[in-house]
Every structure is written in C-alpha cells, then in structure tokens.
Design an enzyme around this catalytic site. Structure first.
Site, PDB file in Angstrom:
ATOM      1  N   GLU A  72       0.804  -1.237   0.000  1.00 12.32           N
ATOM      2  CA  GLU A  72       0.000   0.000   0.000  1.00 12.32           C
ATOM      3  C   GLU A  72       0.829   1.275   0.000  1.00 12.32           C
ATOM      4  O   GLU A  72       0.638   2.162   0.834  1.00 12.32           O
ATOM      5  CB  GLU A  72      -0.995  -0.007   1.161  1.00 12.32           C
ATOM      6  CG  GLU A  72      -2.035  -1.086   1.014  1.00 12.32           C
ATOM      7  CD  GLU A  72      -3.253  -0.914   1.918  1.00 12.32           C
ATOM      8  OE1 GLU A  72      -3.255   0.003   2.753  1.00 12.32           O
ATOM      9  OE2 GLU A  72      -4.199  -1.693   1.766  1.00 12.32           O
ATOM     10  N   GLU A 119      -5.417  -8.620   0.354  1.00 12.66           N
ATOM     11  CA  GLU A 119      -6.222  -8.225   1.524  1.00 12.66           C
ATOM     12  C   GLU A 119      -7.652  -7.980   1.088  1.00 12.66           C
ATOM     13  O   GLU A 119      -7.899  -7.497  -0.026  1.00 12.66           O
ATOM     14  CB  GLU A 119      -5.698  -6.943   2.188  1.00 12.66           C
ATOM     15  CG  GLU A 119      -4.465  -7.132   3.025  1.00 12.66           C
ATOM     16  CD  GLU A 119      -4.025  -5.861   3.738  1.00 12.66           C
ATOM     17  OE1 GLU A 119      -4.879  -5.103   4.219  1.00 12.66           O
ATOM     18  OE2 GLU A 119      -2.802  -5.648   3.797  1.00 12.66           O
TER      19      GLU A 119
HETATM   20  C1  BG6 Z   1      -4.711  -2.258   4.882  1.00 17.53           C
HETATM   21  C2  BG6 Z   1      -3.378  -2.482   5.492  1.00 17.53           C
HETATM   22  O1  BG6 Z   1      -4.737  -0.948   4.558  1.00 17.53           O
HETATM   23  O2  BG6 Z   1      -5.856  -2.387   5.653  1.00 17.53           O
HETATM   24  C3  BG6 Z   1      -3.391  -3.252   6.789  1.00 17.53           C
HETATM   25  O3  BG6 Z   1      -2.470  -3.049   4.583  1.00 17.53           O
HETATM   26  C4  BG6 Z   1      -4.572  -2.807   7.622  1.00 17.53           C
HETATM   27  O4  BG6 Z   1      -2.157  -3.039   7.414  1.00 17.53           O
HETATM   28  C5  BG6 Z   1      -5.850  -3.123   6.861  1.00 17.53           C
HETATM   29  O5  BG6 Z   1      -4.616  -3.357   8.891  1.00 17.53           O
HETATM   30  C6  BG6 Z   1      -7.109  -2.769   7.603  1.00 17.53           C
HETATM   31  O6  BG6 Z   1      -7.055  -1.444   8.033  1.00 17.53           O
HETATM   32  P1  BG6 Z   1      -7.279  -1.045   9.551  1.00 17.53           P
HETATM   33  O7  BG6 Z   1      -7.043   0.424   9.603  1.00 17.53           O
HETATM   34  O8  BG6 Z   1      -8.669  -1.417   9.855  1.00 17.53           O
HETATM   35  O9  BG6 Z   1      -6.284  -1.822  10.344  1.00 17.53           O
END
Ligand code: BG6
Length: 468
Positions: free
Chosen positions: A166, A368
């Site tokens: 990211e 993700e």
């Molecule tokens: C992504 C990241 O942006 O989203 C992760 O790569 C992150 O590191 C995930 O944890 C979810 O976002 P958040 O802010 O809910 O932890």
C-alpha cells in the site's frame, strides 16, 4: 452481465490469508530487532493498543502455523520486518531476525502452505527515518540491499514476493497509519513516493536477476471510484480520483510511466517530484510478474465542493473527505457500512478486477480483503456470521470476475489471525482466529478458531464450490 453458468476456481488457486509483521508479531525489541517508525512514533491514542505485543505471533509461530494448516490454508501472506533483518536499516545483519523468518517459512512449507512474502509493510527502520526516510534518495539503495539479502536468504524457499504494501495509502493517508509525520508537505510525500517507486523497481530487477523462477509484484490498495451521479462533472471527478489514488501507482509500477492526469494534479499543487536522468529508464525496465492488490470497498466522489467550502483531509484509507478543486468524497447510498463506517461493496470488487485486468493484463493476486468488527468470545466460540457473509459475498464476485475472463491467482483475506489494526487497536478484529487480549490487558493470548475459520476451511477444501 449475468451468466447462466460460472467458471470454477482454477486448480492451484491460492486460498490463503494475510498478516503484517508489525501488526501481528509483537516482540518489538526482541532478539536484536531495531525500532521502526511505528515503534518510534508510538502511534497510539489513549486506551488504544500499541504494537509492542500485538498477537505475540513471534512466540507462538509454530502454534499459529499449525492452526493455519488446520484451516486448510494453501498460502499465507506475511511481511518481513526490515528491522529484524537489519536493525538500523542499512548496517549489520541480525542473524536472530534472519533465523526467525527461516523458522516461519520452513514451518509453512512443512505444512504445505505457500509463503507469500511482503518485503515492506509500513515499518520503515526508525534509523533510516531519522536520516530523512523515503525523502532521502539514499533509502533506495538501503531497500535494494535489504531486498537482495532477502532473496539470497529465502529465495530457494519462496516463489511469491510483494515489494511494498500500500504505497498509495502511505502517501495519501500516511498520518492515519503512522508512517509519516503530522503535517508533512505534499511535495515531500510525492518525492518520497518517487523514491519508493525506484526502490521497488530495483527490487524487481534484483529478483529477476537472482531468482529467475520467482514471481514479484507491487501490492497497492486498489478500489475503483464511482461518480455520485451521471453529471459529467461527477464522472470527471471520479476519473481524476481514480488516477490520483489508483492508476498513478500502478502505471508507474507496471508501465514505468507517470499517469498524465495525476502528474498534472501534482504540478497543480506544487508537489511534482524531482526525477533525475535515468530514473524513468529504471522504472520502465522493471516488469512485475503479477499485480497484488488489497480491496476493502469502492469509493464514491462528486465534483469538488464550491470554492471556499470546507474540505478536510482523509481520515483513513476508506473515509475520503475531498480535496479542493479536485473531488468531494461522498457516501454511496446503495452500500451498507461496517461497525467502523467502512462501506461494503462486493460488486465493486468485480468492477475493480475488471478495471485492473483491462488496464494491465497481468495476473491478479488478492492480498487483503476483510471485515473489521467487534467480535465477542462466548464460551470459547466467536459467532462471526457477519464476517462469513462479507467473505462469501466477495468470493462470489471473484468467481464472476474469473468468468469474465480475469486471471486470478489467489485470495488472501485480512487477516489470518486477530492482530492490531493500523489505528483502531485490537477492538477492530479481522481474523479467522480470535486472540484473547484487550487493548492494554494482555490476558492469556490464547487462540480460538472463530465460526469463519470452520466455514473458510470448507470453502478451501471444496475449491470454492461450497460457500454455504
Ligand atoms: C490495509 C493495510 O490498509 O488495511 C493493513 O495493509 C490494515 O495493514 C488493513 O490493517 C485494515 O485497516 P485497519 O485500519 O482497519 O487496520
């Protein structure tokens, strides 16, 4: 388009799950590990967990991998903490850190799980940050050296490599994540971005030189932006935001060129980076083998607010407020939201797959996707039907995208196990496995498979046929 019959998931599809080092490992200063920007910034609000213990995966690694195997994972996407391997970022190698990832990778392979390695997930060594971080061109060489060390240590065991997680979110919402200092000017951020692009390109070139059969790709957060209405000005604003948020990063990573609309935007705001002679040749010569991407939900924008009207900066990756003269983030009335206000748009996932495929024609790997929620442990169980619904709806859209003709390598939702969210502590849980701890009270850190764990196990063993 609706189809009478859907294509099936391909053989060898990488049904997996994801984590990142700084959010899951804990052991933040153990066995010679140096501090990262996340450790140095402290990056917590009162009552919100810091990143010192996390899920203590560092000390539970064998137990956790055994659970991943029990769930049937075919792949596990994790990151390597640069500060475990080279505590100050560009100095001596820390053997204990190197050994930890050998243990993790060996254990995955022994359980038949394909390791997918992210080389850098938000946790720049603090010592490099003190020398200017990514704004300092010297960090490019430090990253290339780190990459070469990883390839020579783990290259015989790891096929899939992701360069930088990211990068676009570090530039657009780095303050919320804790990767950049508050108030960093945009010109500094986009200079840092250019250096990260160079660092990524050098890592891709080194990977292809050192490991001819490995595969490497970028891992941005990509979410298609919709216009609020069919007003051509809204359509234009959506196109602008797609360029600034998505294509700017991938055009540079895949095509070795800067997107013209995004570049004009940078000139407009006085933030176009200094590009030295030969830089664009380096970007052009580095060709990724696939695109990994993280997707949580689409975005919706309208034409910019009238001059003088208040627009604020984005508060995190999914909550986009707007930017003067460019666009205004709006709520999509057709989409429900999570407990944390993030919209949910499974069809947007398919739209995003199609856009990526049409634009770049590279295989796509989902690294993700997931639902952050307040889970409750009740008599040793977590009934997270809401997460099952979210994941099922998204997996259905992958199958539709495959039927559309998109080449998809795998699906690695966030997260394999509970971990600490970027800025909302442990209360915002994503895992298939519950970790028994609170924000500040570590309790016993015991692991409990959630209902989604058993459901995902069936999905994997049926290669996506059984989603019920
Ligand atoms: C992504 C990241 O942006 O989203 C992760 O790569 C992150 O590191 C995930 O944890 C979810 O976002 P958040 O802010 O809910 O932890």
């Amino acid at each position: 388009m609706k189809y009478r019959e859907l294509d099936t998931f391909p053989e060898g599809f990488l049904w997996g799950a994801s984590t990142s080092a700084y959010q899951v490992e804990g052991a933040w200063d153990t066995d010679g590990k140096g501090p990262s920007v996340i450790d140095a910034n402290g990056h917590t609000a009162p009552g919100i967990s810091d990143f010192r213990v996390c899920s203590d995966h560092y000390h539970h690694v064998e137990e956790d991998v055994a659970l991943f195997a029990q769930m049937g994972l075919k792949s596990y996407r994790f990151s390597i903490a640069w500060t475990r391997i080279i505590p100050d970022g560009d100095g001596l190698v820390n053997q204990a850190g190197v050994d930890f990832y050998h243990r993790l990778i060996d254990s995955l392979i022994a359980h038949g799980i394909e390791p997918i390695v992210t080389m850098y997930h938000f946790d720049l060594p603090a010592a490099l940050d003190a020398k200017g971080g990514w704004e300092n061109r010297g960090t490019v060489a430090a990253f290339e050296r780190f990459a070469r060390i990883l390839f020579s240590e783990y290259g015989s065991k790891v096929t899939y490599w992701l360069t930088i997680n990211e990068q676009n979110m570090m530039i657009l919402v780095g303050e919320a994540i804790g990767t950049v200092k508050k108030g960093s000017p945009k010109s500094a951020l986009y200079q840092a971005n250019h250096h990260m692009m160079l660092a990524q390109a050098k890592a891709i070139l080194a990977c292809h030189e050192m490991l001819p059969s490995a595969k490497i790709g970028p891992a941005p957060n990509i979410a298609l932006t919709y216009p609020e209405t069919c007003d051509p000005e809204d359509v234009l604003a959506a196109d602008d935001f797609n360029s600034i948020r998505n294509w700017f990063y991938l055009d540079a990573s895949v095509r070795g060129m800067y997107n013209s609309v995004a570049w004009r935007y940078l000139r407009e705001i006085g933030a176009a980076p200094n590009v030295e002679a030969g830089d664009m040749d380096v970007l052009k010569s580095a060709k990724p083998d696939f695109i990994a991407f993280n997707y949580y939900a689409s975005m919706t924008v309208s034409k910019p607010a009238p001059e003088g009207a208040a627009t604020t900066d984005s508060s995190d990756q999914q909550l986009v407020a707007g930017e003067e003269n460019v666009f205004l983030g709006v709520k999509n009335p057709h989409l429900p939201s999570t407990d944390f206000g993030w919209e949910m748009d499974p069809i947007g996932f398919r739209n995003t797959f199609r856009a990526l495929w049409d634009r770049y024609h590279l295989p796509l790997l989902v690294t993700e996707n997931g639902l952050g929620a307040f889970d409750k442990l009740e008599d040793g169980a977590v009934h997270d039907q809401y997460r099952i619904n979210y994941l099922r709806d998204h997996i259905k859209q992958i199958q539709l995208a495959i039927t559309d003709g998109v080449e998809v390598l795998g699906y690695n939702p966030w997260s394999a196990i509970d971990l600490v969210s970027t800025h909302q502590g442990v209360a915002k849980r994503y895992g298939f496995i519950f970790v028994n701890r609170g924000e500040e009270d570590m309790l016993d850190l015991a692991r409990y498979p959630k209902d989604s764990f058993y459901w995902y196990k069936k999905v994997i063993s049926s290669n996506g046929d059984d989603l019920n």
